[in-house]
Write an enzyme that holds these catalytic residues in place. Structure first.
Site, mmCIF file in Angstrom:
data_model
loop_
_atom_site.group_PDB
_atom_site.id
_atom_site.type_symbol
_atom_site.label_atom_id
_atom_site.label_comp_id
_atom_site.label_asym_id
_atom_site.label_seq_id
_atom_site.Cartn_x
_atom_site.Cartn_y
_atom_site.Cartn_z
ATOM 1 N N ARG A 13 0.946 -1.277 0.121
ATOM 2 C CA ARG A 13 -0.083 -0.004 -0.040
ATOM 3 C C ARG A 13 0.817 1.521 0.164
ATOM 4 O O ARG A 13 0.630 2.204 -0.841
ATOM 5 C CB ARG A 13 -0.905 0.011 1.323
ATOM 6 C CG ARG A 13 -2.273 -0.855 1.178
ATOM 7 C CD ARG A 13 -2.406 -1.530 2.352
ATOM 8 N NE ARG A 13 -1.662 -2.372 2.757
ATOM 9 C CZ ARG A 13 -1.600 -3.880 2.572
ATOM 10 N NH1 ARG A 13 -2.875 -4.101 2.131
ATOM 11 N NH2 ARG A 13 -0.710 -4.740 2.941
ATOM 12 N N THR A 14 1.740 1.335 0.838
ATOM 13 C CA THR A 14 2.539 2.652 1.192
ATOM 14 C C THR A 14 3.238 2.917 -0.129
ATOM 15 O O THR A 14 3.313 4.107 -0.627
ATOM 16 C CB THR A 14 3.608 2.466 2.350
ATOM 17 O OG1 THR A 14 2.822 1.913 3.450
ATOM 18 C CG2 THR A 14 3.949 3.809 2.771
ATOM 19 N N LYS A 69 24.740 -5.523 -1.084
ATOM 20 C CA LYS A 69 26.256 -5.813 -1.034
ATOM 21 C C LYS A 69 27.030 -5.120 0.097
ATOM 22 O O LYS A 69 28.140 -5.308 0.222
ATOM 23 C CB LYS A 69 26.840 -5.063 -2.434
ATOM 24 C CG LYS A 69 26.330 -5.882 -3.636
ATOM 25 C CD LYS A 69 27.214 -5.082 -4.742
ATOM 26 C CE LYS A 69 26.287 -5.200 -6.091
ATOM 27 N NZ LYS A 69 26.660 -4.258 -6.928
ATOM 28 N N ARG A 111 11.442 3.670 3.781
ATOM 29 C CA ARG A 111 10.948 2.694 4.953
ATOM 30 C C ARG A 111 12.090 1.777 5.266
ATOM 31 O O ARG A 111 12.923 1.070 4.566
ATOM 32 C CB ARG A 111 9.842 1.911 4.486
ATOM 33 C CG ARG A 111 9.326 0.551 5.157
ATOM 34 C CD ARG A 111 8.085 -0.155 4.819
ATOM 35 N NE ARG A 111 7.210 0.508 5.060
ATOM 36 C CZ ARG A 111 5.758 0.037 5.050
ATOM 37 N NH1 ARG A 111 5.599 -1.393 4.459
ATOM 38 N NH2 ARG A 111 4.787 0.829 5.381
ATOM 39 N N HIS A 169 4.509 5.531 11.637
ATOM 40 C CA HIS A 169 4.234 5.392 10.425
ATOM 41 C C HIS A 169 3.448 6.728 10.155
ATOM 42 O O HIS A 169 2.168 6.533 9.931
ATOM 43 C CB HIS A 169 3.642 4.075 10.093
ATOM 44 C CG HIS A 169 3.435 3.728 8.847
ATOM 45 N ND1 HIS A 169 3.684 4.265 7.484
ATOM 46 C CD2 HIS A 169 2.887 2.506 8.370
ATOM 47 C CE1 HIS A 169 3.318 3.857 6.664
ATOM 48 N NE2 HIS A 169 2.749 2.782 6.827
HETATM 49 N N1 CP Z 1 -0.469 -0.181 6.038
HETATM 50 C C1 CP Z 1 0.954 -0.400 5.542
HETATM 51 O O1 CP Z 1 1.909 0.172 5.659
HETATM 52 O O2 CP Z 1 0.812 -1.523 4.429
HETATM 53 P P1 CP Z 1 2.287 -1.887 3.609
HETATM 54 O O3 CP Z 1 3.011 -2.423 4.324
HETATM 55 O O4 CP Z 1 1.541 -2.605 2.555
HETATM 56 O O5 CP Z 1 2.585 -0.573 2.973
#
Ligand code: CP
Length: 307
Positions: free
Chosen positions: A59-60, A87, A109, A137
């Site tokens: 999603r993100t 690496k 991320r 998040h």
């Molecule tokens: N909600 C969320 O962060 O989903 P993803 O891990 O798919 O990005």
């Protein structure tokens, strides 16, 4: 648009109520763009964005990419497996090399808390936290708050329950910071082994009584059980967890009639939510995903439009 002066979006802990409101308002004006036949505005034409995902995402990552494209920015995606991080290059060195190609923003991320802050301190490019370890998040919480406001008309005074694995949840932490700043009354509910010590200091109530929480809440925000952590024996069994903390139709008979069922995804159907609840009348799970694009457009726009 005025009122935004930050280079980065790292967390909701340090954002003011006014800054959160500004992101939500900006997202409102961008939501309509995604419903057009030509889903594009020229707001960030000429800007370059890189998404650096050193942890998996559906999603993100997809919604940041769509958000950038709908604002006419150029975006490329880098993941751990296909990069020189595999690496042995450090994330900071990788990010410095990406910045050397004159990029305007890096969306990151990482499974370690604090990586986005480290990049923000060392780079001139804007850094956006797309999830760091168990810490924050921020764009997930922003899209959650946007969805609550859209569906219930307000956040102030609402009772929001966050249910499940609070200990490992960056979604829970960002939502607690954001929702309490906007005046919601937040309760966290889950097994004691998945409840962080001292979480009350964040301004929330704690309980393990799901029945009570279901009766009194306007929003039930259900978290994913992080199956990858179950080898650490946080739960006696998944079946036991589903029985005590899983939300099913029968338990929802006690809920308020306009209750919202939310989940950041990915869901474990049959564990934290039954399939008929995940797909049922109270569920706004896919609305959350839709709103994620608008929120990420707003964040990119506020950080980059006047940079
Ligand atoms: N909600 C969320 O962060 O989903 P993803 O891990 O798919 O990005």
């Amino acid at each position: 648009m005025s009122g935004w002066s930050r280079k980065d979006l790292l967390d909701l802990q340090t954002l003011s109520q006014q800054e959160i409101d500004l992101i939500l308002e900006t997202a409102k004006s961008f939501k309509e763009v995604s419903t057009r036949e030509v889903k594009k505005v020229p707001a960030l034409r000429g800007k370059t964005v890189v998404s650096l995902f050193i942890e998996n995402s559906t999603r993100t990552r997809a919604s940041f990419e769509l958000a950038a494209k709908r604002l006419s920015a150029d975006i490329i995606n880098i993941s751990a497996g296909g990069s020189s991080i595999s690496k042995g290059e450090t994330v900071l060195d990788t990010a410095r090399n990406i910045e050397a190609m004159n990029v305007d923003a890096i969306i990151v991320r990482h499974s370690s808390a604090g990586v986005p802050n480290q990049l923000a301190q060392n780079l001139k490019a804007s850094i956006i936290n797309a999830g760091d370890g168990c810490r924050e998040h921020p764009t997930q919480a922003l899209l959650d708050m946007f969805t609550i406001k859209e569906k219930l008309g307000k956040i102030e005074g609402l009772r929001v329950a966050i249910i499940g694995d609070i200990l490992h949840s960056r979604v829970a932490r960002s939502n607690i910071w954001g929702l309490t700043k906007l005046g919601a009354r937040v309760t966290v509910c889950g097994p004691s082994t998945l409840m962080p010590v001292g979480i009350e200091k964040m301004g929330v109530q704690t309980t393990s009584d799901l029945g009570h929480v279901i009766k009194e809440s306007d929003v039930l925000m259900v978290l994913r059980i992080q199956l990858e952590r179950q080898r650490d024996n946080f739960l006696p069994s998944l079946r036991e967890y589903a029985k005590q903390f899983g939300i099913n139709k029968e338990k929802l008979n006690q809920a308020k009639k306009n209750v919202l069922i939310m989940h950041p995804g990915p869901t474990n159907r049959g564990l934290e939510l039954s399939a008929d609840v995940a797909d049922g009348e109270y569920s706004v799970i896919l609305d959350q995903v839709t709103n994620g694009v608008a929120i990420r457009m707003a964040v990119l726009y506020l950080l980059l439009a006047s940079a």
